[in-house]
Design an enzyme around this catalytic site. Structure first.
Site, PDB file in Angstrom:
ATOM      1  N   TYR A 141       0.819  -1.215   0.000  1.00 20.07           N
ATOM      2  CA  TYR A 141       0.000   0.000   0.000  1.00 20.07           C
ATOM      3  C   TYR A 141       0.856   1.270   0.000  1.00 20.07           C
ATOM      4  O   TYR A 141       0.373   2.349  -0.306  1.00 20.07           O
ATOM      5  CB  TYR A 141      -0.945   0.026   1.215  1.00 20.07           C
ATOM      6  N   LYS A 192       3.141 -15.416   1.939  1.00 20.37           N
ATOM      7  CA  LYS A 192       3.024 -16.096   0.645  1.00 20.37           C
ATOM      8  C   LYS A 192       4.446 -16.404   0.213  1.00 20.37           C
ATOM      9  O   LYS A 192       4.919 -15.981  -0.854  1.00 20.37           O
ATOM     10  CB  LYS A 192       2.287 -15.158  -0.339  1.00 20.37           C
ATOM     11  N   ASP A 224      -3.499 -17.960   1.290  1.00 20.12           N
ATOM     12  CA  ASP A 224      -4.688 -18.591   0.699  1.00 20.12           C
ATOM     13  C   ASP A 224      -5.253 -19.655   1.633  1.00 20.12           C
ATOM     14  O   ASP A 224      -6.469 -19.749   1.847  1.00 20.12           O
ATOM     15  CB  ASP A 224      -4.379 -19.165  -0.698  1.00 20.12           C
ATOM     16  N   ASP A 248      -5.467  -6.686   5.701  1.00 19.69           N
ATOM     17  CA  ASP A 248      -6.665  -5.940   5.334  1.00 19.69           C
ATOM     18  C   ASP A 248      -7.784  -6.928   4.987  1.00 19.69           C
ATOM     19  O   ASP A 248      -8.924  -6.836   5.479  1.00 19.69           O
ATOM     20  CB  ASP A 248      -6.316  -5.070   4.109  1.00 19.69           C
ATOM     21  N   ASP A 252     -11.093  -8.510   7.581  1.00 18.43           N
ATOM     22  CA  ASP A 252     -12.504  -8.325   7.216  1.00 18.43           C
ATOM     23  C   ASP A 252     -13.234  -9.669   7.193  1.00 18.43           C
ATOM     24  O   ASP A 252     -14.391  -9.770   7.609  1.00 18.43           O
ATOM     25  CB  ASP A 252     -12.648  -7.629   5.859  1.00 18.43           C
TER      26      ASP A 252
END
Ligand code: NAD
Length: 360
Positions: A141, A192, A224, A248, A252
């Site tokens: 980001y 990852k 994942d 992020d 959620d």
């Protein structure tokens, strides 16, 4: 001693939910003699309308001077057409980065009273209590270079850079290991590392740090798989730590396990423990101004603020207990409505918490 708190209502439902949280803070102030002094400032769309920019100089200097910040939410369709650099979200990202708020704590707790609000079966989620620790000021980001460019063949290409330095990984690792140590001693680091070198380094550093925390059981999981495990068997997790983008998304998903995003608080801390506290949800423009917003995530964020930045643990406990009392009383905002319970508006919910707090 005075605690200087800055509130930033922001946009959409922000002002409605902050109103209720401030009432609860004032009640706490009266009950516990906290010496709270509350000031306010503009951020996001409200700031754009008033000053032309999402993070006015005055807001930034108040944010730097105060002891802790309570934020509503920013953004909405009114400002969606603006160019990226002056969008409301830039105000939020700017304040996080200006204040060095790198450590994001996002608890996902399922209140037993709301077990049937989750989309998962009660036996899979009941008793759920996870803490997601998300790195907040680095990663893709913020990485440079970034942008949209036109290639020699005339085709446009979007690009971002995923980068973490060792010191950034170590400081978020410390927050996570210490949180795990204070809870059930289990930490799952999400990466990852099978594809991204930046997370190969992340994993290596987490392993190195684990030597200093022999009481914490560290595990690793690819993002994942972590997404899958969160909906398959979420109670296997205690604390999860991950970078900005994965955090992020996963936080959620974890939020939804609990039934409503309207119940979930968050904290963003700097190296000294000063922090900004906000609900996990956004500005919910679809219900703004209708008295439908659930103020509990913001009220619980105020409790986290008292605990983590102002060292007023007893007042924080009292707010959390008062929230549990109103849920026991069967009061629900529309997002957590359930058969046999009374659906109430934002203000009634806030005032019920105040009265449970004062009578508790
Ligand atoms: P959102 O979280 O605002 O809303 C998603 C859904 O959840 C909506 O249906 C909304 O009505 C509902 N909801 C959210 N909070 C609720 C509450 N307290 N009570 C009851 N229902 C609630 O996410 P979105 O719709 O993707 O984004 C809306 C705006 O918020 C966008 O402009 C986005 O950029 C912004 N946003 C801001 C933040 C922040 O300020 N930290 C975070 C996320 C999104």
């Amino acid at each position: 001693m005075t605690h200087n708190v800055l509130v930033m209502p922001g946009d959409g439902i922000g002002p409605e939910i902050i109103n209720e949280a401030v009432k609860v803070l004032q009640a706490c102030n009266d009950k516990f003699g906290l010496g709270l002094s509350v000031d306010s400032a503009l951020l996001g769309g409200a700031a754009i309308d008033a000053t032309g920019g999402p993070l006015p100089e005055e807001t930034l200097s108040k944010a730097k001077a105060c002891d802790a910040i309570l934020l509503g939410a920013v953004g909405g369709p009114k400002w969606d057409g603006l160019e990226m650099a002056i969008r409301p979200e830039k105000g939020l990202l700017g304040i996080r980065s200006e204040l060095g708020l790198f450590g994001n704590l996002r608890p996902a707790i399922l209140y037993p009273q709301l077990a049937d609000a989750s989309s998962l079966k009660p036996e899979i989620v009941s008793g759920l209590d996870i803490l997601i620790v998300r790195e907040l000021t680095g990663g893709i980001y913020f990485g440079q270079p970034r942008g949209i460019r036109t290639l020699e063949n005339g085709e446009r290409q979007g690009y971002n850079t995923y980068v973490y330095s060792e010191s950034e990984i170590r400081r978020i690792g410390k927050v996570a290991f210490e949180a795990a140590r204070a809870r059930n001693g289990k930490l799952c680091s999400v990466d990852k590392a099978n594809v991204l070198e930046v997370t190969v380094l992340w994993r290596e550093i987490m392993d190195d740090m684990a030597k200093d925390y022999p009481d914490v059981e560290l595990s690793h999981m690819y993002v994942d798989n972590a997404a899958m495990q969160l909906v398959r068997a979420p109670k296997q997790f205690d604390v999860m730590v991950t970078g900005n983008m994965f955090g992020d998304i996963l936080s959620d998903a974890a939020a939804m396990l609990t039934g409503s995003i309207g119940m979930l608080p968050s904290a963003s801390l700097d190296v000294t423990g000063k922090g900004m506290y906000e609900p996990c949800h956004g500005s919910a423009p679809d219900i703004a101004g209708q008295g439908k917003a659930n103020p509990l995530a913001t009220i619980l964020s105020a409790a986290m603020m008292l605990r983590y930045s102002l060292n007023e643990g007893a007042a924080a406990d009292a707010i959390e207990a008062a929230v549990s009392v109103v849920l026991d009383q069967g009061l629900r905002t529309a997002d957590i409505a359930s058969n046999g319970c009374q659906t109430v508006n934002t203000e009634t919910m806030g005032e019920a918490v105040v009265s449970a707090l004062l009578n508790g």
